[in-house]
Write a protein that holds these residues in place. Structure first.
Motif, PDB file in Angstrom:
ATOM      1  N   THR A 110     -13.563  -4.265  16.452  1.00 37.64           N
ATOM      2  CA  THR A 110     -12.813  -4.683  17.635  1.00 37.64           C
ATOM      3  C   THR A 110     -11.406  -5.155  17.303  1.00 37.64           C
ATOM      4  O   THR A 110     -10.553  -5.233  18.184  1.00 37.64           O
ATOM      5  N   VAL A 111     -11.148  -5.476  16.024  1.00 37.02           N
ATOM      6  CA  VAL A 111      -9.815  -5.930  15.638  1.00 37.02           C
ATOM      7  C   VAL A 111      -8.762  -4.864  15.918  1.00 37.02           C
ATOM      8  O   VAL A 111      -7.582  -5.168  16.118  1.00 37.02           O
ATOM      9  N   PHE A 112      -9.191  -3.595  15.972  1.00 37.72           N
ATOM     10  CA  PHE A 112      -8.246  -2.505  16.217  1.00 37.72           C
ATOM     11  C   PHE A 112      -7.988  -2.257  17.704  1.00 37.72           C
ATOM     12  O   PHE A 112      -7.121  -1.451  18.052  1.00 37.72           O
ATOM     13  N   ASN A 113      -8.748  -2.915  18.577  1.00 36.13           N
ATOM     14  CA  ASN A 113      -8.631  -2.637  20.008  1.00 36.13           C
ATOM     15  C   ASN A 113      -7.228  -2.898  20.559  1.00 36.13           C
ATOM     16  O   ASN A 113      -6.784  -2.249  21.504  1.00 36.13           O
ATOM     17  N   LYS A 114      -6.536  -3.871  19.970  1.00 41.42           N
ATOM     18  CA  LYS A 114      -5.207  -4.225  20.463  1.00 41.42           C
ATOM     19  C   LYS A 114      -4.096  -3.530  19.672  1.00 41.42           C
ATOM     20  O   LYS A 114      -2.918  -3.805  19.891  1.00 41.42           O
ATOM     21  N   PHE A 115      -4.483  -2.643  18.756  1.00 40.99           N
ATOM     22  CA  PHE A 115      -3.479  -1.912  17.988  1.00 40.99           C
ATOM     23  C   PHE A 115      -2.893  -0.799  18.850  1.00 40.99           C
ATOM     24  O   PHE A 115      -3.618   0.061  19.336  1.00 40.99           O
ATOM     25  N   SER A 116      -1.596  -0.816  19.038  1.00 38.16           N
ATOM     26  CA  SER A 116      -0.928   0.248  19.803  1.00 38.16           C
ATOM     27  C   SER A 116      -0.143   1.134  18.836  1.00 38.16           C
ATOM     28  O   SER A 116       1.039   1.397  19.024  1.00 38.16           O
ATOM     29  N   ILE A 117      -0.825   1.568  17.788  1.00 36.08           N
ATOM     30  CA  ILE A 117      -0.186   2.363  16.738  1.00 36.08           C
ATOM     31  C   ILE A 117      -0.632   3.815  16.866  1.00 36.08           C
ATOM     32  O   ILE A 117      -1.823   4.104  16.926  1.00 36.08           O
ATOM     33  N   ASP A 118       0.326   4.728  16.930  1.00 32.27           N
ATOM     34  CA  ASP A 118      -0.018   6.140  17.048  1.00 32.27           C
ATOM     35  C   ASP A 118       0.578   6.969  15.916  1.00 32.27           C
ATOM     36  O   ASP A 118       0.663   8.189  16.007  1.00 32.27           O
ATOM     37  N   LYS A 119       1.007   6.294  14.839  1.00 30.29           N
ATOM     38  CA  LYS A 119       1.551   7.012  13.697  1.00 30.29           C
ATOM     39  C   LYS A 119       1.073   6.355  12.408  1.00 30.29           C
ATOM     40  O   LYS A 119       0.623   5.206  12.401  1.00 30.29           O
ATOM     41  N   VAL A 120       1.176   7.086  11.318  1.00 31.52           N
ATOM     42  CA  VAL A 120       0.753   6.563  10.020  1.00 31.52           C
ATOM     43  C   VAL A 120       1.751   5.509   9.543  1.00 31.52           C
ATOM     44  O   VAL A 120       2.964   5.711   9.587  1.00 31.52           O
ATOM     45  N   LEU A 121       1.227   4.380   9.109  1.00 29.93           N
ATOM     46  CA  LEU A 121       2.051   3.320   8.548  1.00 29.93           C
ATOM     47  C   LEU A 121       1.766   3.221   7.060  1.00 29.93           C
ATOM     48  O   LEU A 121       0.648   3.488   6.616  1.00 29.93           O
ATOM     49  N   TYR A 122       2.770   2.832   6.287  1.00 34.16           N
ATOM     50  CA  TYR A 122       2.523   2.703   4.854  1.00 34.16           C
ATOM     51  C   TYR A 122       3.433   1.655   4.240  1.00 34.16           C
ATOM     52  O   TYR A 122       4.491   1.318   4.767  1.00 34.16           O
ATOM     53  N   THR A 123       2.973   1.135   3.132  1.00 28.44           N
ATOM     54  CA  THR A 123       3.734   0.173   2.356  1.00 28.44           C
ATOM     55  C   THR A 123       3.432   0.411   0.886  1.00 28.44           C
ATOM     56  O   THR A 123       2.479   1.114   0.546  1.00 28.44           O
ATOM     57  N   THR A 124       4.235  -0.145   0.011  1.00 28.62           N
ATOM     58  CA  THR A 124       4.030  -0.012  -1.433  1.00 28.62           C
ATOM     59  C   THR A 124       3.999  -1.406  -2.028  1.00 28.62           C
ATOM     60  O   THR A 124       5.014  -2.107  -2.022  1.00 28.62           O
ATOM     61  N   TYR A 125       2.816  -1.802  -2.522  1.00 24.72           N
ATOM     62  CA  TYR A 125       2.661  -3.186  -2.965  1.00 24.72           C
ATOM     63  C   TYR A 125       1.519  -3.280  -3.974  1.00 24.72           C
ATOM     64  O   TYR A 125       0.347  -3.126  -3.614  1.00 24.72           O
ATOM     65  N   PRO A 126       1.820  -3.521  -5.260  1.00 18.17           N
ATOM     66  CA  PRO A 126       0.780  -3.552  -6.302  1.00 18.17           C
ATOM     67  C   PRO A 126      -0.332  -4.562  -6.053  1.00 18.17           C
ATOM     68  O   PRO A 126      -1.505  -4.274  -6.308  1.00 18.17           O
ATOM     69  N   LYS A 213      11.138  -4.314  -8.353  1.00 15.43           N
ATOM     70  CA  LYS A 213      10.052  -4.858  -9.168  1.00 15.43           C
ATOM     71  C   LYS A 213       8.974  -5.492  -8.298  1.00 15.43           C
ATOM     72  O   LYS A 213       7.775  -5.392  -8.591  1.00 15.43           O
ATOM     73  N   LYS A 214       9.368  -6.122  -7.205  1.00 16.75           N
ATOM     74  CA  LYS A 214       8.399  -6.747  -6.306  1.00 16.75           C
ATOM     75  C   LYS A 214       7.502  -5.700  -5.664  1.00 16.75           C
ATOM     76  O   LYS A 214       6.283  -5.885  -5.552  1.00 16.75           O
ATOM     77  N   ARG A 215       8.091  -4.585  -5.241  1.00 17.80           N
ATOM     78  CA  ARG A 215       7.329  -3.555  -4.532  1.00 17.80           C
ATOM     79  C   ARG A 215       6.552  -2.639  -5.467  1.00 17.80           C
ATOM     80  O   ARG A 215       5.406  -2.276  -5.198  1.00 17.80           O
ATOM     81  N   ILE A 216       7.172  -2.230  -6.579  1.00 12.33           N
ATOM     82  CA  ILE A 216       6.579  -1.220  -7.453  1.00 12.33           C
ATOM     83  C   ILE A 216       5.844  -1.838  -8.634  1.00 12.33           C
ATOM     84  O   ILE A 216       4.961  -1.224  -9.226  1.00 12.33           O
ATOM     85  N   GLY A 217       6.190  -3.067  -8.986  1.00 13.03           N
ATOM     86  CA  GLY A 217       5.506  -3.724 -10.093  1.00 13.03           C
ATOM     87  C   GLY A 217       6.146  -3.499 -11.440  1.00 13.03           C
ATOM     88  O   GLY A 217       5.594  -3.896 -12.472  1.00 13.03           O
ATOM     89  N   MET A 218       7.311  -2.861 -11.462  1.00  9.90           N
ATOM     90  CA  MET A 218       8.053  -2.644 -12.704  1.00  9.90           C
ATOM     91  C   MET A 218       9.528  -2.468 -12.362  1.00  9.90           C
ATOM     92  O   MET A 218       9.883  -2.266 -11.202  1.00  9.90           O
ATOM     93  N   THR A 219      10.398  -2.560 -13.372  1.00  8.89           N
ATOM     94  CA  THR A 219      11.830  -2.413 -13.130  1.00  8.89           C
ATOM     95  C   THR A 219      12.175  -0.948 -12.859  1.00  8.89           C
ATOM     96  O   THR A 219      11.403  -0.046 -13.215  1.00  8.89           O
ATOM     97  N   PRO A 220      13.339  -0.680 -12.251  1.00  5.92           N
ATOM     98  CA  PRO A 220      13.748   0.710 -12.031  1.00  5.92           C
ATOM     99  C   PRO A 220      13.825   1.508 -13.332  1.00  5.92           C
ATOM    100  O   PRO A 220      13.420   2.670 -13.372  1.00  5.92           O
ATOM    101  N   VAL A 221      14.321   0.883 -14.402  1.00 13.78           N
ATOM    102  CA  VAL A 221      14.438   1.575 -15.689  1.00 13.78           C
ATOM    103  C   VAL A 221      13.056   1.955 -16.216  1.00 13.78           C
ATOM    104  O   VAL A 221      12.843   3.071 -16.708  1.00 13.78           O
ATOM    105  N   SER A 222      12.099   1.041 -16.103  1.00 12.72           N
ATOM    106  CA  SER A 222      10.736   1.328 -16.562  1.00 12.72           C
ATOM    107  C   SER A 222      10.107   2.440 -15.732  1.00 12.72           C
ATOM    108  O   SER A 222       9.383   3.294 -16.259  1.00 12.72           O
ATOM    109  N   TYR A 223      10.391   2.436 -14.431  1.00  9.03           N
ATOM    110  CA  TYR A 223       9.834   3.480 -13.568  1.00  9.03           C
ATOM    111  C   TYR A 223      10.421   4.845 -13.920  1.00  9.03           C
ATOM    112  O   TYR A 223       9.699   5.856 -13.952  1.00  9.03           O
ATOM    113  N   ILE A 224      11.720   4.894 -14.196  1.00  8.03           N
ATOM    114  CA  ILE A 224      12.353   6.155 -14.606  1.00  8.03           C
ATOM    115  C   ILE A 224      11.691   6.677 -15.878  1.00  8.03           C
ATOM    116  O   ILE A 224      11.365   7.863 -15.993  1.00  8.03           O
ATOM    117  N   SER A 225      11.477   5.787 -16.841  1.00 12.98           N
ATOM    118  CA  SER A 225      10.836   6.186 -18.098  1.00 12.98           C
ATOM    119  C   SER A 225       9.429   6.713 -17.844  1.00 12.98           C
ATOM    120  O   SER A 225       9.011   7.720 -18.430  1.00 12.98           O
TER     121      SER A 225
END
Length: 287
Positions: A110-126, A213-225
């Motif tokens: 029932t928690v979804f009954n008041k959701f007025s969402i008709d598209k995919v939502l996403y986030t990036t969080y380790p 780093k907050k969103r991906i869990g590593m620095t941009p340089v580490s992610y590039i590597s």
């Protein structure tokens, strides 16, 4: 009638048994929010047809890369720790040519009954992705009175997801990181200057580092590597190119530096990695 009144055939998906909610307290599934299934996948997904469900679904990409496809809408890149919330009757599919780890959680309440969402939502969080892994590990028991705990953890995940979405509305920082990740995935072989990338995103370099780093869990340089080495590993497995050639293809112009970074990330040298993979193919030619 089953509590969830299943309207679609789930095929290989294992439905969580109602017995997980039984016990000395006479408990039943929470009408507010309860999981239907919790599944984990590891591998390549190249022949997956579009499909939809009559219930809400979380898709958590633990690691890997590819694209999330929704019919009639733009594709969204699959990256580590990315979580999607998919409304009912949304035709979608995940596609990846490389090994990817995904956790699916189908749920209803029932928690979804008041959701007025008709598209995919996403986030990036380790941190949120870690909650999905804990949920999957708990579900693997498959016995005992764990139903109430499963319900609670699903509610915790939904609450965390909702909080992140609200923070994104107030601070649209997530868009900056999403664009940066997409840019790096596409241009990893180029000489990426973080200061210049920050300017393109209209963000100071220091602020960009903190957000990334907050969103991906590593620095941009580490992610590039990481992205470079992942692609190098594919070249090592599927080609006879020299190490110097592969090094240049993934953005390293110094072969020795490339080898050092490769070993740091994978725990083995490029040559040893290739030799082991080729040996594995001789033993298991279908891999």
């Amino acid at each position: 009638m089953d509590y969830y009144d299943m309207e679609v055939k789930l095929g290989h998906i294992a439905i969580l048994k109602d017995s997980l909610w039984s016990g000395d307290f006479g408990l039943i599934r929470s009408p507010s929010l309860s999981p239907i299934y919790i599944e984990r996948f590891r591998g390549e997904r190249t022949r997956v047809p579009f499909g939809y469900h009559k219930f809400w679904e979380f898709v958590c990409v633990m690691n890997g890369e590819g694209k999330f496809m929704v019919e009639g809408r733009a594709d969204v890149p699959l990256v580590d720790s990315r979580i999607f919330l998919i409304p009912p009757n949304t035709s979608h599919a995940e596609y990846s040519e490389k090994k990817t780890e995904i956790i699916w959680v189908g749920c209803k309440g029932t928690v979804f009954n008041k959701f007025s969402i008709d598209k995919v939502l996403y986030t990036t969080y380790p941190d949120l992705a870690g909650k999905f892994l804990d949920l999957w590990k708990l579900s693997c028991r498959g016995y005992g009175n764990i139903g109430m705990e499963l319900d609670g953890r699903c509610l915790d995940i939904l609450g965390c997801f909702q909080r992140l979405l609200k923070e994104g509305e107030v601070h649209p920082d997530q868009n900056i990181v999403e664009k940066a990740v997409s840019y790096i995935n596409e241009h990893f072989a180029d000489d990426i200057d973080i200061a210049e990338l920050s300017k393109k995103l209209n963000c100071s370099e220091g602020h960009f580092y903190r957000l990334f780093k907050k969103r991906i869990g590593m620095t941009p340089v580490s992610y590039i590597s990481k992205v470079r080495i992942q692609n190098a590993a594919q070249w090592l497995m599927r080609s006879d190119l020299k190490l110097s050639q592969i090094s240049n293809l993934v953005g390293y112009h110094d072969q020795f530096y490339f080898s050092r970074i490769f070993k740091k990330i994978t725990g083995t040298s490029p040559k040893a990695y290739r030799d082991r993979r080729q040996s594995d193919k001789l033993i298991n030619p279908q891999n």
